[in-house]
Every structure is written in structure tokens, then in C-alpha cells.
Design a protein around this motif. Structure first.
Motif, PDB file in Angstrom:
ATOM      1  N   TRP A 195       0.839  -1.210   0.000  1.00  0.00           N
ATOM      2  CA  TRP A 195       0.000   0.000   0.000  1.00  0.00           C
ATOM      3  C   TRP A 195       0.864   1.246   0.000  1.00  0.00           C
ATOM      4  O   TRP A 195       0.573   2.222  -0.698  1.00  0.00           O
ATOM      5  CB  TRP A 195      -0.918   0.000   1.218  1.00  0.00           C
ATOM      6  CG  TRP A 195      -1.760   1.235   1.305  1.00  0.00           C
ATOM      7  CD1 TRP A 195      -2.923   1.486   0.646  1.00  0.00           C
ATOM      8  CD2 TRP A 195      -1.478   2.409   2.087  1.00  0.00           C
ATOM      9  NE1 TRP A 195      -3.402   2.748   0.971  1.00  0.00           N
ATOM     10  CE2 TRP A 195      -2.534   3.335   1.842  1.00  0.00           C
ATOM     11  CE3 TRP A 195      -0.458   2.774   2.950  1.00  0.00           C
ATOM     12  CZ2 TRP A 195      -2.580   4.593   2.453  1.00  0.00           C
ATOM     13  CZ3 TRP A 195      -0.495   4.030   3.556  1.00  0.00           C
ATOM     14  CH2 TRP A 195      -1.539   4.918   3.302  1.00  0.00           C
ATOM     15  N   PHE A 196       1.941   1.211   0.768  1.00  0.00           N
ATOM     16  CA  PHE A 196       2.836   2.366   0.836  1.00  0.00           C
ATOM     17  C   PHE A 196       3.424   2.664  -0.541  1.00  0.00           C
ATOM     18  O   PHE A 196       3.388   3.809  -1.015  1.00  0.00           O
ATOM     19  CB  PHE A 196       3.969   2.080   1.833  1.00  0.00           C
ATOM     20  CG  PHE A 196       4.769   3.283   2.234  1.00  0.00           C
ATOM     21  CD1 PHE A 196       5.591   3.942   1.321  1.00  0.00           C
ATOM     22  CD2 PHE A 196       4.714   3.774   3.534  1.00  0.00           C
ATOM     23  CE1 PHE A 196       6.343   5.042   1.691  1.00  0.00           C
ATOM     24  CE2 PHE A 196       5.456   4.885   3.912  1.00  0.00           C
ATOM     25  CZ  PHE A 196       6.275   5.514   2.980  1.00  0.00           C
TER      26      PHE A 196
ATOM     27  N   GLN B 247       2.435   1.724  -3.509  1.00  0.00           N
ATOM     28  CA  GLN B 247       1.413   2.107  -4.488  1.00  0.00           C
ATOM     29  C   GLN B 247       0.960   3.552  -4.272  1.00  0.00           C
ATOM     30  O   GLN B 247       0.794   4.310  -5.238  1.00  0.00           O
ATOM     31  CB  GLN B 247       0.216   1.156  -4.388  1.00  0.00           C
ATOM     32  CG  GLN B 247       0.509  -0.260  -4.874  1.00  0.00           C
ATOM     33  CD  GLN B 247      -0.620  -1.224  -4.569  1.00  0.00           C
ATOM     34  OE1 GLN B 247      -1.664  -0.846  -4.014  1.00  0.00           O
ATOM     35  NE2 GLN B 247      -0.428  -2.491  -4.921  1.00  0.00           N
ATOM     36  N   THR B 248       0.781   3.939  -3.012  1.00  0.00           N
ATOM     37  CA  THR B 248       0.388   5.318  -2.709  1.00  0.00           C
ATOM     38  C   THR B 248       1.492   6.292  -3.097  1.00  0.00           C
ATOM     39  O   THR B 248       1.232   7.364  -3.665  1.00  0.00           O
ATOM     40  CB  THR B 248       0.063   5.463  -1.213  1.00  0.00           C
ATOM     41  OG1 THR B 248      -0.951   4.524  -0.850  1.00  0.00           O
ATOM     42  CG2 THR B 248      -0.421   6.873  -0.897  1.00  0.00           C
TER      43      THR B 248
ATOM     44  N   ARG C 267       1.461   6.823  -6.771  1.00  0.00           N
ATOM     45  CA  ARG C 267       0.350   7.693  -7.173  1.00  0.00           C
ATOM     46  C   ARG C 267       0.698   9.148  -6.920  1.00  0.00           C
ATOM     47  O   ARG C 267       0.393  10.018  -7.742  1.00  0.00           O
ATOM     48  CB  ARG C 267      -0.919   7.314  -6.412  1.00  0.00           C
ATOM     49  CG  ARG C 267      -1.565   6.005  -6.834  1.00  0.00           C
ATOM     50  CD  ARG C 267      -2.777   5.719  -5.977  1.00  0.00           C
ATOM     51  NE  ARG C 267      -3.758   6.790  -6.069  1.00  0.00           N
ATOM     52  CZ  ARG C 267      -4.576   7.160  -5.080  1.00  0.00           C
ATOM     53  NH1 ARG C 267      -4.497   6.541  -3.896  1.00  0.00           N
ATOM     54  NH2 ARG C 267      -5.445   8.120  -5.251  1.00  0.00           N
ATOM     55  N   LEU C 268       1.311   9.438  -5.779  1.00  0.00           N
ATOM     56  CA  LEU C 268       1.708  10.812  -5.465  1.00  0.00           C
ATOM     57  C   LEU C 268       2.687  11.342  -6.510  1.00  0.00           C
ATOM     58  O   LEU C 268       2.530  12.447  -7.033  1.00  0.00           O
ATOM     59  CB  LEU C 268       2.336  10.871  -4.077  1.00  0.00           C
ATOM     60  CG  LEU C 268       1.423  10.609  -2.881  1.00  0.00           C
ATOM     61  CD1 LEU C 268       2.250  10.449  -1.609  1.00  0.00           C
ATOM     62  CD2 LEU C 268       0.416  11.721  -2.716  1.00  0.00           C
TER      63      LEU C 268
ATOM     64  N   ASN D 287       1.047  11.821  -9.935  1.00  0.00           N
ATOM     65  CA  ASN D 287       0.159  12.977  -9.986  1.00  0.00           C
ATOM     66  C   ASN D 287       0.938  14.272 -10.188  1.00  0.00           C
ATOM     67  O   ASN D 287       0.564  15.123 -10.994  1.00  0.00           O
ATOM     68  CB  ASN D 287      -0.653  13.060  -8.693  1.00  0.00           C
ATOM     69  CG  ASN D 287      -1.911  13.898  -8.836  1.00  0.00           C
ATOM     70  OD1 ASN D 287      -2.724  13.672  -9.720  1.00  0.00           O
ATOM     71  ND2 ASN D 287      -2.067  14.886  -7.955  1.00  0.00           N
TER      72      ASN D 287
ATOM     73  N   THR E 294      -1.513  18.209  -4.643  1.00  0.00           N
ATOM     74  CA  THR E 294      -1.713  16.760  -4.551  1.00  0.00           C
ATOM     75  C   THR E 294      -2.224  16.349  -3.181  1.00  0.00           C
ATOM     76  O   THR E 294      -2.998  15.405  -3.046  1.00  0.00           O
ATOM     77  CB  THR E 294      -0.390  16.039  -4.865  1.00  0.00           C
ATOM     78  OG1 THR E 294      -0.002  16.340  -6.213  1.00  0.00           O
ATOM     79  CG2 THR E 294      -0.524  14.536  -4.711  1.00  0.00           C
TER      80      THR E 294
ATOM     81  N   ILE F 122      -4.841  12.593  -2.033  1.00  0.00           N
ATOM     82  CA  ILE F 122      -4.622  12.007  -0.713  1.00  0.00           C
ATOM     83  C   ILE F 122      -4.775  13.083   0.342  1.00  0.00           C
ATOM     84  O   ILE F 122      -4.462  14.252   0.092  1.00  0.00           O
ATOM     85  CB  ILE F 122      -3.218  11.355  -0.626  1.00  0.00           C
ATOM     86  CG1 ILE F 122      -3.096  10.495   0.634  1.00  0.00           C
ATOM     87  CG2 ILE F 122      -2.121  12.398  -0.693  1.00  0.00           C
ATOM     88  CD1 ILE F 122      -1.829   9.673   0.675  1.00  0.00           C
TER      89      ILE F 122
ATOM     90  N   SER G 261      -3.790  10.530   5.619  1.00  0.00           N
ATOM     91  CA  SER G 261      -3.061   9.459   4.953  1.00  0.00           C
ATOM     92  C   SER G 261      -1.567   9.753   4.921  1.00  0.00           C
ATOM     93  O   SER G 261      -0.741   8.838   5.026  1.00  0.00           O
ATOM     94  CB  SER G 261      -3.593   9.251   3.536  1.00  0.00           C
ATOM     95  OG  SER G 261      -4.933   8.813   3.553  1.00  0.00           O
TER      96      SER G 261
ATOM     97  N   LEU H  58       1.487   7.473   6.315  1.00  0.00           N
ATOM     98  CA  LEU H  58       2.725   7.138   5.612  1.00  0.00           C
ATOM     99  C   LEU H  58       3.942   7.466   6.471  1.00  0.00           C
ATOM    100  O   LEU H  58       4.913   6.702   6.514  1.00  0.00           O
ATOM    101  CB  LEU H  58       2.798   7.901   4.288  1.00  0.00           C
ATOM    102  CG  LEU H  58       1.832   7.490   3.176  1.00  0.00           C
ATOM    103  CD1 LEU H  58       1.923   8.461   2.011  1.00  0.00           C
ATOM    104  CD2 LEU H  58       2.104   6.069   2.700  1.00  0.00           C
TER     105      LEU H  58
END
Length: 323
Positions: free
Chosen positions: A10-11, A13-14, A17-18, A21, A66, A207, A211, A215
Motif C-alpha cells: 500500500w505504501f 502504491q500510494t 500515485r503521489l 500525480n 496533490t 490524498i 493518509s 505514511l
């Protein structure tokens, strides 16, 4: 407590995404964008030093957009006062009490544009908040919002009317990096996709601040082997012993390198730090914290050169021992 496989997935993947973006606004600079978010997740601050027009302000703005949090931009000028940054206490005649009016430093993301144009007195207003995430005005302490990151920019060429950042200020920045000019193909994409007129690229928030705090907490749980602690300590010691410098890195630099390495390891889907995490971050974390001997500076030696030589001299622990 170490991270589970699901948490590291999850870390990473997030994190991806950041970065993706922000790359809508900053094309072809994946490594720099990754460093920027590593600084945020490691609870540090970012200094961008580069030529005009390379996208320093655009990167800071895109990061702020973001994250679903508030952000402020402070244009640093010679006449900027410390109270213009931190805020001021005002007497309210109606309530007959003093009220604190918060300054622009109270935001999740603060863009300090052209930070070296402000006077040393104004720059010093950032020292406490960058180190302790709080502001003290008239003896009263006010905590800033969390997460909190200062993204500062400065131009290395245009030095007229600027003030060199003192070592204490530079030491507050976890990472110093630069964007540089884009490659030819990236430049073509930027020109082709540029909006008509002067409108800047706007990216959507993906995000929230909660969140980001998650992280940050997860990055702190990434495992660091004792062999890597010794490796980081040796690197900082070597900068102090290097003949090219008059001031090496402190224990704060070592702590910063470990925090950044933890964030990078989690960003790449690992619950443990590897020597490569430390080596890849050594220059952006350590180089701006050393002071070169004037003669070496005159010969053209750079801080980055010194860190590269230190990395070559210090023995790297085996990866199997670092897990």
C-alpha cells in the motif's frame, strides 16, 4: 514492529500515485519528485536550487495541490519581516485581550519562494518552526498543522540583493536538490501540452493529510540493521575528516539520512533499508551540510565531489547483513 507485506504494498502504491500525480505538472523529473515526497514522508524540508524557469515553484505548487491540505506561498523579499511569516499578536479593544493572528507559516505545505532574498533576521524566523513544528511569538508557543513541510527555492545565479543561507538554516533542510533542464523529448512534450495563455498546470488532490501522517508513521517502522547505522555514522565521520572541508556533517545529518532511507525503502516496497538506499540519498542529504575549504572551492571542488569520494572510501555492508 515491522511492516507487513500488505502495508509495504500500500505504501509503495500510494507513493507511486503521489509521484505520478505531480508528474502531470513536472515532466521527466521522476527522481526529483521522488526526493520531494521522501522529504515530506521523512518529516523533513526541501530546498530546490536551480536556474530560473526550471519548474521549482511548479513542483512545490503541484505537491501542495496533490495533498488535500492547506498551502501558502511566501514570496521572500528584502523588506519581509519575521512577523510577516510567523504572525503577530494584536490587542483587541472589544475583548480587551491580545489575540494571535496566524501568519502564512501555518499551513501543511509552505512554499518559501526565493528564500535567500530575505534578510537573515527574517530567515531566522523559520529556524524554530522547521526544527520543532512550532512558532513562539511574545513568549507563547503555537504548534503548526500536521503534516508540515517547507519547500524553499533559490536561484544560484542571480545573487544581487540576496543573503547566503547560514549553515544552521541549511541544516534544517533534509534534502537539497535541483530540477535541471528537461531532456529534448520531455521539452517537446511540455511545449505541446502547455496551456494557452499563462495558466499554470493544476493537478487534483489525491490524498488527505491523515493518509500522509499514516505514511510518516509507517516509514518510521522500516527496519534498519545495526550494520547500516554504523555505515551512516562512518559516512558522517568521514565528512568531518575529509581534507577538503572545514566543517563536516553532524549527528543531525546522520539522523536525517536514516529517516530518508527508511522512507525510500518503503516507497520501493521494502520493509527494510538497503545500503543502496543510503548511497542514493547521501548526496542530496549530506552535500549541502558541509563547508568547503576556500582553496578547494577556488579549485572547483564541489560538496557533491566530496560526498562521492567519501562513498568510495567507506566500506559498504553486505546486503544480507542489512536485512
Amino acid at each position: 514492529m515491522s511492516l507487513t507485506t500488505e502495508q509495504t504494498e500500500w505504501f509503495s502504491q500510494t507513493f507511486a500515485r503521489l509521484v505520478g500525480n505531480v508528474e502531470q505538472a513536472i515532466v521527466g523529473k521522476t527522481e526529483v519528485v521522488q526526493l520531494a515526497f521522501i522529504a515530506l514522508i521523512a518529516e523533513g524540508h526541501l530546498l530546490l536550487e536551480d536556474f530560473p524557469g526550471t519548474g521549482k515553484t511548479s513542483l512545490a505548487r503541484a505537491m501542495a495541490q496533490t495533498i488535500q491540505g492547506n498551502h501558502h506561498r511566501i514570496q521572500f523579499t528584502p523588506d519581509l519581516l519575521p512577523s510577516d511569516v510567523t504572525g503577530v499578536t494584536v490587542y483587541d479593544q472589544r475583548s480587551q485581550e491580545f489575540e494571535f493572528h496566524r501568519g502564512p507559516i501555518f499551513a501543511n505545505v509552505v512554499l518559501a519562494d526565493e528564500i535567500n532574498r530575505a534578510s537573515p533576521k527574517t530567515q531566522s524566523a523559520l529556524l524554530e518552526v522547521m526544527e520543532e513544528s512550532q512558532v513562539t511569538v511574545d513568549g507563547v508557543t503555537h504548534p503548526v498543522d500536521q503534516p508540515f513541510v517547507v519547500i524553499a527555492t533559490q536561484n544560484p545565479i542571480e545573487q544581487a540583493g540576496t543573503y547566503r543561507l547560514p549553515e544552521a538554516q541549511l541544516d534544517r533542510f533534509l534534502i537539497k536538490t535541483s530540477l535541471g533542464y528537461p531532456e529534448h523529448d520531455d521539452a517537446v512534450r511540455i511545449l505541446a501540452n502547455a496551456p494557452k495563455g499563462k495558466a499554470a498546470a493544476v493537478v487534483r488532490p489525491i490524498i488527505g493529510g491523515g493518509s500522509i501522517l499514516q505514511l510518516i508513521e509507517m516509514a518510521q517502522q522500516v527496519h534498519v540493521d545495526p550494520a547500516l547505522y554504523a555505515y551512516v555514522s562512518r559516512l558522517t565521520e568521514e565528512t568531518r575528516d575529509a581534507p577538503e572541508v572545514v566543517l563536516g556533517t553532524s549527528i543531525r545529518a546522520g539522523l536525517a539520512l536514516v529517516r530518508a532511507a527508511r522512507a525510500r525503502a518503503a516507497a520501493f516496497g521494502r520493509g527494510y533499508v538497503l545500503p543502496d538506499d543510503v548511497k542514493s540519498l547521501a548526496i542530496p542529504v549530506l552535500a549541502h551540510r558541509i563547508v568547503l575549504d576556500p582553496e578547494e572551492d577556488f579549485r572547483g571542488t564541489t560538496s557533491e565531489d566530496v560526498i562521492r569520494r567519501v562513498l568510495e572510501r567507506v566500506h559498504v555492508p553486505q546486503e544480507s547483513a542489512a536485512r
